[in-house]
Design a protein around this motif. Sequence first.
Motif, PDB file in Angstrom:
ATOM      1  N   GLU A   1       0.850  -1.195   0.000  1.00 28.60           N
ATOM      2  CA  GLU A   1       0.000   0.000   0.000  1.00 28.60           C
ATOM      3  C   GLU A   1       0.881   1.239   0.000  1.00 28.60           C
ATOM      4  O   GLU A   1       1.787   1.363   0.813  1.00 28.60           O
ATOM      5  CB  GLU A   1      -0.902  -0.036   1.251  1.00 28.60           C
ATOM      6  CG  GLU A   1      -1.735   1.189   1.499  1.00 28.60           C
ATOM      7  CD  GLU A   1      -2.745   1.435   0.387  1.00 28.60           C
ATOM      8  OE1 GLU A   1      -2.483   2.361  -0.428  1.00 28.60           O
ATOM      9  OE2 GLU A   1      -3.765   0.735   0.321  1.00 28.60           O
ATOM     10  N   ASP A   2       0.626   2.144  -0.936  1.00 29.70           N
ATOM     11  CA  ASP A   2       1.455   3.347  -1.012  1.00 29.70           C
ATOM     12  C   ASP A   2       0.905   4.487  -0.163  1.00 29.70           C
ATOM     13  O   ASP A   2       1.630   5.415   0.174  1.00 29.70           O
ATOM     14  CB  ASP A   2       1.586   3.810  -2.471  1.00 29.70           C
ATOM     15  CG  ASP A   2       0.238   4.049  -3.125  1.00 29.70           C
ATOM     16  OD1 ASP A   2      -0.654   3.189  -2.955  1.00 29.70           O
ATOM     17  OD2 ASP A   2       0.062   5.083  -3.781  1.00 29.70           O
ATOM     18  N   GLU A   3      -0.383   4.399   0.188  1.00 30.63           N
ATOM     19  CA  GLU A   3      -0.966   5.504   0.951  1.00 30.63           C
ATOM     20  C   GLU A   3      -0.763   5.307   2.445  1.00 30.63           C
ATOM     21  O   GLU A   3      -1.265   4.359   3.034  1.00 30.63           O
ATOM     22  CB  GLU A   3      -2.452   5.640   0.635  1.00 30.63           C
ATOM     23  CG  GLU A   3      -2.706   6.290  -0.713  1.00 30.63           C
ATOM     24  CD  GLU A   3      -4.084   5.964  -1.240  1.00 30.63           C
ATOM     25  OE1 GLU A   3      -5.040   6.605  -0.786  1.00 30.63           O
ATOM     26  OE2 GLU A   3      -4.199   5.048  -2.064  1.00 30.63           O
TER      27      GLU A   3
ATOM     28  N   ASP B   1      -2.935  -3.601  -2.552  1.00 36.26           N
ATOM     29  CA  ASP B   1      -3.666  -2.473  -3.121  1.00 36.26           C
ATOM     30  C   ASP B   1      -3.462  -2.490  -4.634  1.00 36.26           C
ATOM     31  O   ASP B   1      -2.349  -2.740  -5.109  1.00 36.26           O
ATOM     32  CB  ASP B   1      -3.117  -1.170  -2.516  1.00 36.26           C
ATOM     33  CG  ASP B   1      -3.809   0.054  -3.087  1.00 36.26           C
ATOM     34  OD1 ASP B   1      -5.038  -0.014  -3.311  1.00 36.26           O
ATOM     35  OD2 ASP B   1      -3.132   1.068  -3.317  1.00 36.26           O
TER      36      ASP B   1
ATOM     37  N   GLY C   1      -4.003   0.115  -6.735  1.00 35.39           N
ATOM     38  CA  GLY C   1      -3.503   1.393  -7.239  1.00 35.39           C
ATOM     39  C   GLY C   1      -2.141   1.716  -6.668  1.00 35.39           C
ATOM     40  O   GLY C   1      -2.019   2.361  -5.637  1.00 35.39           O
TER      41      GLY C   1
ATOM     42  N   LYS D   1     -12.497  -0.480  -1.291  1.00 36.39           N
ATOM     43  CA  LYS D   1     -12.276   0.646  -0.373  1.00 36.39           C
ATOM     44  C   LYS D   1     -13.506   1.545  -0.398  1.00 36.39           C
ATOM     45  O   LYS D   1     -14.071   1.736  -1.472  1.00 36.39           O
ATOM     46  CB  LYS D   1     -11.075   1.468  -0.828  1.00 36.39           C
ATOM     47  CG  LYS D   1      -9.730   0.871  -0.505  1.00 36.39           C
ATOM     48  CD  LYS D   1      -8.639   1.850  -0.971  1.00 36.39           C
ATOM     49  CE  LYS D   1      -7.255   1.275  -0.804  1.00 36.39           C
ATOM     50  NZ  LYS D   1      -6.215   2.117  -1.422  1.00 36.39           N
TER      51      LYS D   1
END
Length: 234
Positions: free
Chosen positions: A13-15, A57, A59, A107
């Motif tokens: 997950e990048d966020e 994730d 994205g 999400k």
Amino acid sequence: MLVGMVHDVLVVEDEEDIAVPLMRTLEREGYDVSRVSGGAEAVAFVLDDAPAVVILDLGLPDMDGIDVCRQMRSGGYLGGIIMVTARAGELDRVVGLDVGADDYLAKPFGLAELLARVRALLRRSGSAPVQDDATVTTSSGLKIDAGARRVHLGEREIALTAKEFDVLAVLASNHDKVVPRETLMNEVWDQNWYGSTKTLDVTIGRLRSKLEAAEAGEKVVAIRGVGFRLETDS
Ligand code: CA
């Protein structure tokens, strides 16, 4: 709290504001959690460390999560993959499962729901569909070992994901009999599963191509409107 074995979970997950609470929750449940922010890094990590479960994730900054999943599977990873995406379409779900994901969450999701999905994926031999350490060997010589959760044809292993294995195990223990769709859904997925029964068809599709590619001598026959039957290929 988990009793016994500690399972390792990789969060891709990048966020930051999604990753941090997610990791905290998983850690509190007793999982050994790692995190990466990019797809290429995730593939390398998984093929190296083989965590029990990957929360992926879709994205990501460097790669599409679908490709990340595909590369993990083609690299031989057999652990659980839960895809997470803001793109909540049915198409995504099907594509995701088609490239080898075991589960799919849109999400925003509740952390309790995510934990339930992780637990469901980790329910392996303990409450697996085929009880005990039963081994089924079909007349074509396909050996399905529920204790080890492995499938062999002679000396050769046929690599299956957790769900593919569970479906095959249920079908094999009812060889030549039709297993209703509902039975498969209930035995392989569970009450925590809220997805469509399309998942079953996708998993059956993958299982079928793997059996075919391995020339296993067994085939999964669809009985329209009823269910599926494993039978020896004539
Ligand atoms: Ca993202």
